[in-house]
Design a protein around this motif. Structure first.
Motif, mmCIF file in Angstrom:
data_model
loop_
_atom_site.group_PDB
_atom_site.id
_atom_site.type_symbol
_atom_site.label_atom_id
_atom_site.label_comp_id
_atom_site.label_asym_id
_atom_site.label_seq_id
_atom_site.Cartn_x
_atom_site.Cartn_y
_atom_site.Cartn_z
ATOM 1 N N ALA A 48 51.175 63.124 38.576
ATOM 2 C CA ALA A 48 50.190 64.272 37.938
ATOM 3 C C ALA A 48 48.680 63.799 38.775
ATOM 4 O O ALA A 48 48.072 64.832 38.905
ATOM 5 C CB ALA A 48 50.068 63.955 36.351
ATOM 6 N N HIS A 49 48.474 62.463 38.776
ATOM 7 C CA HIS A 49 47.002 62.249 39.347
ATOM 8 C C HIS A 49 47.020 62.617 40.684
ATOM 9 O O HIS A 49 45.914 63.010 40.997
ATOM 10 C CB HIS A 49 46.967 60.725 39.229
ATOM 11 N N ALA A 50 48.060 62.578 41.362
ATOM 12 C CA ALA A 50 48.073 62.967 42.851
ATOM 13 C C ALA A 50 47.926 64.454 42.993
ATOM 14 O O ALA A 50 47.040 64.972 43.522
ATOM 15 C CB ALA A 50 49.350 62.668 43.421
ATOM 16 N N TYR A 51 48.597 65.385 42.068
ATOM 17 C CA TYR A 51 48.385 66.663 41.812
ATOM 18 C C TYR A 51 46.891 67.077 41.634
ATOM 19 O O TYR A 51 46.323 67.971 42.125
ATOM 20 C CB TYR A 51 49.363 67.389 41.028
ATOM 21 N N ALA A 52 46.583 66.602 40.497
ATOM 22 C CA ALA A 52 44.963 66.788 40.255
ATOM 23 C C ALA A 52 44.120 66.631 41.381
ATOM 24 O O ALA A 52 42.980 67.369 41.581
ATOM 25 C CB ALA A 52 44.870 65.891 39.068
ATOM 26 N N GLY A 53 44.236 65.468 42.051
ATOM 27 C CA GLY A 53 43.484 65.108 43.244
ATOM 28 C C GLY A 53 43.450 66.175 44.262
ATOM 29 O O GLY A 53 42.568 66.447 44.774
ATOM 30 N N LYS A 54 44.706 66.736 44.580
ATOM 31 C CA LYS A 54 44.664 67.744 45.598
ATOM 32 C C LYS A 54 43.838 69.075 44.788
ATOM 33 O O LYS A 54 43.472 69.612 45.559
ATOM 34 C CB LYS A 54 46.129 68.387 45.639
ATOM 35 N N GLY A 55 43.971 69.308 43.797
ATOM 36 C CA GLY A 55 43.399 70.450 43.224
ATOM 37 C C GLY A 55 41.790 70.184 43.306
ATOM 38 O O GLY A 55 41.049 71.127 43.884
ATOM 39 N N LEU A 56 41.274 69.161 43.146
ATOM 40 C CA LEU A 56 40.053 68.826 43.386
ATOM 41 C C LEU A 56 39.431 68.683 44.731
ATOM 42 O O LEU A 56 38.262 69.109 45.050
ATOM 43 C CB LEU A 56 39.477 67.277 42.868
ATOM 44 N N SER A 57 40.451 68.313 45.582
ATOM 45 C CA SER A 57 40.008 68.472 47.014
ATOM 46 C C SER A 57 39.850 69.908 47.454
ATOM 47 O O SER A 57 38.897 70.197 48.280
ATOM 48 C CB SER A 57 41.161 67.832 47.997
ATOM 49 N N VAL A 58 40.240 70.787 46.863
ATOM 50 C CA VAL A 58 39.974 72.158 47.324
ATOM 51 C C VAL A 58 38.876 72.837 46.521
ATOM 52 O O VAL A 58 37.911 73.434 47.059
ATOM 53 C CB VAL A 58 41.529 73.185 46.813
ATOM 54 N N ASP A 59 38.724 72.436 45.188
ATOM 55 C CA ASP A 59 37.651 72.888 44.300
ATOM 56 C C ASP A 59 37.114 71.628 43.559
ATOM 57 O O ASP A 59 37.827 71.446 42.548
ATOM 58 C CB ASP A 59 37.823 73.912 43.441
ATOM 59 N N PRO A 60 36.155 70.844 44.161
ATOM 60 C CA PRO A 60 35.590 69.699 43.233
ATOM 61 C C PRO A 60 34.974 69.841 41.869
ATOM 62 O O PRO A 60 34.899 69.231 40.992
ATOM 63 C CB PRO A 60 34.593 69.157 44.117
ATOM 64 N N THR A 61 34.860 71.275 41.571
ATOM 65 C CA THR A 61 34.312 71.838 40.358
ATOM 66 C C THR A 61 35.337 72.302 39.286
ATOM 67 O O THR A 61 34.843 72.511 38.192
ATOM 68 C CB THR A 61 33.302 72.845 40.367
ATOM 69 N N HIS A 62 36.603 72.324 39.587
ATOM 70 C CA HIS A 62 37.728 72.747 38.986
ATOM 71 C C HIS A 62 37.830 71.987 37.724
ATOM 72 O O HIS A 62 38.275 70.950 37.657
ATOM 73 C CB HIS A 62 38.886 72.937 39.591
ATOM 74 N N ARG A 63 37.543 72.494 36.582
ATOM 75 C CA ARG A 63 37.340 71.739 35.226
ATOM 76 C C ARG A 63 39.022 71.231 34.873
ATOM 77 O O ARG A 63 38.995 70.110 34.632
ATOM 78 C CB ARG A 63 36.805 72.652 34.127
ATOM 79 N N ALA A 64 39.908 71.943 34.854
ATOM 80 C CA ALA A 64 41.340 71.642 34.635
ATOM 81 C C ALA A 64 41.711 70.460 35.242
ATOM 82 O O ALA A 64 42.331 69.659 35.021
ATOM 83 C CB ALA A 64 42.109 72.712 34.479
ATOM 84 N N ALA A 65 41.609 71.016 36.861
ATOM 85 C CA ALA A 65 42.069 69.628 37.654
ATOM 86 C C ALA A 65 41.128 68.376 37.525
ATOM 87 O O ALA A 65 41.694 67.164 37.398
ATOM 88 C CB ALA A 65 41.727 69.906 39.051
ATOM 89 N N ARG A 66 39.965 68.653 37.026
ATOM 90 C CA ARG A 66 39.279 67.159 36.592
ATOM 91 C C ARG A 66 39.781 66.508 35.498
ATOM 92 O O ARG A 66 39.615 65.387 35.438
ATOM 93 C CB ARG A 66 37.733 67.569 36.412
ATOM 94 N N ILE A 67 39.836 67.277 34.454
ATOM 95 C CA ILE A 67 40.516 66.861 33.201
ATOM 96 C C ILE A 67 41.704 65.885 33.451
ATOM 97 O O ILE A 67 42.091 64.851 32.837
ATOM 98 C CB ILE A 67 40.818 67.932 32.095
ATOM 99 N N TRP A 68 42.531 66.540 34.209
ATOM 100 C CA TRP A 68 44.033 65.835 34.464
ATOM 101 C C TRP A 68 43.759 64.746 35.370
ATOM 102 O O TRP A 68 44.376 63.830 35.178
ATOM 103 C CB TRP A 68 45.039 66.837 35.097
ATOM 104 N N HIS A 69 42.862 64.815 36.301
ATOM 105 C CA HIS A 69 42.535 63.405 37.212
ATOM 106 C C HIS A 69 41.847 62.360 36.285
ATOM 107 O O HIS A 69 42.297 61.335 36.413
ATOM 108 C CB HIS A 69 41.467 64.131 38.237
ATOM 109 N N GLN A 70 41.025 62.824 35.310
ATOM 110 C CA GLN A 70 40.657 61.677 34.405
ATOM 111 C C GLN A 70 41.679 61.131 33.400
ATOM 112 O O GLN A 70 41.634 59.957 33.106
ATOM 113 C CB GLN A 70 39.146 62.296 33.717
ATOM 114 N N ARG A 71 42.418 62.006 32.945
ATOM 115 C CA ARG A 71 43.299 61.697 31.997
ATOM 116 C C ARG A 71 44.356 60.913 32.424
ATOM 117 O O ARG A 71 45.037 59.861 31.761
ATOM 118 C CB ARG A 71 44.020 62.898 31.264
ATOM 119 N N THR A 72 44.808 60.764 33.964
ATOM 120 C CA THR A 72 45.571 60.095 34.390
ATOM 121 C C THR A 72 45.027 59.170 35.283
ATOM 122 O O THR A 72 45.630 58.308 36.379
ATOM 123 C CB THR A 72 46.703 60.847 35.264
ATOM 124 N N ARG A 73 44.062 58.550 35.318
ATOM 125 C CA ARG A 73 43.130 57.585 36.212
ATOM 126 C C ARG A 73 43.854 56.375 36.288
ATOM 127 O O ARG A 73 43.527 55.710 37.191
ATOM 128 C CB ARG A 73 41.512 57.676 35.889
#
Length: 791
Positions: A391-416
């Motif tokens: 999950a953390h890896a997927y969220a990181g990929k989302g943020l790599s495309v759009d660093p401002t994407h809120r949902a991707a950031r939430i999942w990245h934080q939740r699985t840090r």
């Protein structure tokens, strides 16, 4: 008194706050005060072509409007009703009492048109709506009707000059509830039977005689009569409703000298297919009900993928996830068409078809435009299955495309904690045999403040130690798999509580149909006591559980439970109604533990002094369900209220969630009012409780913007936009503390209620404590029963 304009402000009133009305359990709109709006027309077979054109024109000119449409009739054929229903999803046929109007005195008793001209008066006998807009069937809608939908006072119509005076034209009426009454109908009947009106004006003559000029004047563009266009004049650009008055109707061949007007009518003389094509081709937003109704046959006929995507999105927004899957399965989605794959992946995720969802989301992730959302949903699927590193890896990929994407950031934080090299501190758990397992929605980061406080409050109601030594946490939205089942069966029992978990469109899944993602076979296999504690039935006005899965899961949960407590009597009644008779008495009342915070938090002391502040909260999730057409009105009323409240104390915004800050932004943008904002979504539980304990009054729209301060001993007022607020106030026998967001005089009622509570603040606090004492007694008694079960 004659009203002169549609926008006249309501008179100032200084009366106590209007209580939320007590209502039948199946009509939550009576609890929220949400305005019920409908259109209405009288239709017969001769005027059916005109009415069909009217329906098409309404949809094509106001594509975001879809209210109930009352079809008054004296005997339409089934085939005619079928043609009508094909054009609109919310048709409500209603047969008129023709005999009543046959007894009226008339200028020409034998003319069938004269006879039927009175039948529209039957609309005043309707009691199901707060506002009804009537339209003659020889009209077409050309412009925006939102101003009419927002009217809240009087009976409105366009005035016309008759015999030296202005009188209403009854072709279009906007009728408010006070006129939809037995008393007004008696005046109509009295006038009609006596013939005390201009007989040649029929229903219009009766209304003018009864009202005697006392009606709200609308601009002429809302009932622009054809006669003003004689000589083939063009229709003015600002015309909202064009009325083909006179004997010659467009569907009967028309009349010389009105070519321009009749050309506008023919724009809406369409076949069913042409109408569907025209609606789907409109740019901009569309009402989801209309989009689904007209778009579904369009998709089955054309196979158009983009239309299927939009309809599926509308289904998802309404919580109809299986239908979203079905409409996209009905078309062939090209591999490279990312957006439909993303929407289909979302729908499949929502019905727990996770492997299929993953395939479609991976296809969607190939597009830079859809990748951030697709990766965030892939992260969600992995997290649901307890694969945090993935999950953390997927969220990181989302943020790599759009660093401002809120949902991707939430999942990245939740699985840090699952990131390579991460070492977050973990609270050590106690021995399993001494613990209770706890299923809840655990909010972290910048999440809803109420959802942060809830799980801890549930634990404190059952154990003075809410820590991991005594509790094993299970997130409700993660899959309750075999491993989770094994962990639960090692504990003393399972507690389910900490949120309004019974809601159809938040964290949807196909395993249970509510927020706890538990397959039925795993629920059956739990062999320790199951305690359902203060869960809420949180469906909004306008939401329902449509699919069998929820009902089956609810029944199984009730069968498995040793204690089944819901947080208010309204939820108790709703859930009992969904259960078979032999299970209904298992459901009992357990107040939300946040409402007895003073009795739960160790070392609690009431404040010696309070800040001279009023905390104000507004909620914006599902804004359409909360406000309907009334948000501009609500905002104007809140501006007035804030000015009035500011004379009593300093007003601050209490933002439970990031979106709650919108009230501050909108007040500043539209009214020049700047208010401090308390970002409670960033605070811990002690900070939230402390802020609520030391203020003088809290005015909240969210459930826990009322229940938490009440639990801290602080007087509250509720801005009611959800039935759960009214349920809670009914439980504490203080319905007068609730004021609907749709209240006609919201600002005055709110300010006066606040003034009353603050005038003798000590007495108001004492009243809160007294109300709370009853909730505490119920909680203590239930706690004793639960401890006996667990022992």
């Amino acid at each position: 008194m004659s009203r002169t304009t549609a926008s006249a402000a309501p008179p100032a009133v200084h009366t106590p706050a209007a209580p939320v009305r007590e209502a039948a359990a199946d009509d939550v709109r009576d609890l929220t005060g949400k305005r019920r709006v409908a259109f209405a027309s009288f239709v017969d077979e001769n005027y059916l072509p005109g009415f069909l054109a009217l329906l098409r024109s309404l949809a094509l000119s106001n594509p975001e409007v879809c209210e109930d449409f009352l079809v008054l009739h004296d005997g339409l054929r089934p085939a005619s009703l079928a043609r009508i229903r094909a054009l609109h999803p919310r048709i409500r046929p209603r047969r008129v009492d023709a005999a009543r109007y046959d007894a009226y005195a008339k200028g020409d008793q034998n003319n069938y048109l004269v006879r039927k001209a009175y039948f529209l008066l039957d609309v005043f006998r309707v009691r199901d709506y707060d506002t009804i807009i009537t339209l003659d069937t020889d009209m077409v809608v050309l412009g925006d009707l939102s101003e009419l939908l927002r009217l809240r006072e009087g009976l409105a119509a366009v005035p016309q000059f008759f015999y030296g005076t202005h009188k209403l034209n009854s072709g279009l009426l906007v009728i408010q509830r006070e006129f939809l009454s037995d008393a007004f109908c008696e005046r109509i009947d009295e006038t009609g039977l006596a013939g005390a009106y201009e007989l040649d004006k029929h229903d219009q003559g009766i209304l003018n005689a009864v009202l005697d000029g006392d009606f709200v004047r609308l601009p002429a563009r809302y009932n622009f009569v054809k006669r003003r266009l004689s000589g083939d004049k063009p229709v003015p650009e600002d015309t909202a409703v064009l009325h083909f008055t006179g004997r010659h109707k467009p569907w009967q061949g028309g009349e010389n000298g009105y070519a321009e007007a009749e050309a506008r009518w023919r724009d809406f003389h369409l076949t069913e297919r042409e109408f569907q094509d025209a609606y789907l081709a409109l740019p901009g937003a569309k009402h989801p009900d209309l989009l689904v109704h007209l778009g579904t046959p369009y998709v089955h006929r054309t196979g158009e993928v983009e239309a299927a995507r939009r309809i599926a999105t509308a289904h998802i927004g309404a919580g109809h996830f299986e239908e979203a899957v079905e409409i996209l399965r009905a078309v062939r989605v090209p591999v490279h068409d990312a957006w439909p794959h993303e929407v289909l992946g979302h729908a499949l995720l929502s019905v727990s078809r996770y492997a299929e969802a993953t395939s479609h989301l991976l296809l969607a992730a190939t597009s830079p435009h859809r990748a951030p959302t697709a990766y965030s949903r892939l992260a969600q699927i992995a997290w649901i299955h307890h694969r945090d590193e993935e999950a953390h890896a997927y969220a990181g990929k989302g943020l790599s495309v759009d660093p401002t994407h809120r949902a991707a950031r939430i999942w990245h934080q939740r699985t840090r904690h699952a990131a390579p090299g991460a070492s977050l501190p973990q609270q050590p758990e106690g021995p399993a045999h001494e613990q209770l397992a706890h299923v809840a929605f655990y909010m972290e980061g910048q999440g809803n403040a109420g959802d942060k406080v809830l799980p801890e409050s549930v634990r404190l109601a059952l154990d003075a130690d809410p820590s991991a030594r005594r509790w094993h946490s299970l997130h409700a939205r993660r899959l309750f798999d075999r491993a989770a089942l094994a962990e639960v069966n090692r504990r003393r029992g399972l507690v389910i509580g900490g949120g309004g978990l019974f809601i159809p469109d938040t964290a949807p899944n196909g395993n249970s149909g509510w927020q706890w993602n538990v397959p039925p076979e795993h629920l059956r296999a739990i062999d320790v006591p199951v305690i359902v504690h203060a869960v809420g039935f949180n469906a909004f006005d306008g939401q329902s559980y449509r699919h069998r899965r929820f009902h089956e899961s609810l029944r199984l949960l009730a069968e498995q439970s040793s204690f089944f407590g819901l947080r208010n009597h309204g939820s108790v009644e709703k859930v009992r109604a969904l259960l078979p008779p032999h299970l209904r008495e298992r459901v009992r009342w357990q107040p939300c533990p946040t409402t007895v915070t003073r009795h739960l938090v160790p070392g609690w002391t009431d404040p010696v002094a309070r800040e001279d502040t009023i905390l104000l909260n507004a909620a914006y999730d599902r804004a359409g369900l909360r406000f309907g057409h009334d948000y501009p009105y609500f905002l104007d009323q809140m501006a007035r209220a804030v000015r009035g409240l500011g004379a009593l104390a300093q007003v601050k915004i209490a933002a439970h969630a990031l979106d709650d800050e919108r009230l501050a932004h909108d007040l500043r943008r539209t009214h020049g009012i700047s208010l401090p904002v308390l970002p409670m979504y960033d605070w811990d539980n002690d900070e939230i409780r402390a802020a609520y304990a030391k203020t003088r009054l809290v005015i909240g729209m969210r459930g826990h913007a009322g229940m938490i301060p009440f639990g801290c001993g602080t007087p509250i007022l509720s801005l009611v936009s959800h039935p759960k607020m009214a349920y809670f106030l009914a439980d504490i026998d203080r319905p007068e503390w609730g004021i609907s967001v749709h209240d006609r005089h919201l600002a005055d009622h709110l300010t006066e209620a606040a003034r009353t509570l603050l005038a003798d603040h000590a007495a108001s606090v004492a009243d809160v404590h007294e109300r709370q004492r009853a909730l505490w007694e119920v909680t203590r008694a239930n706690g004793a029963d639960i401890r006996a079960v667990l022992a």
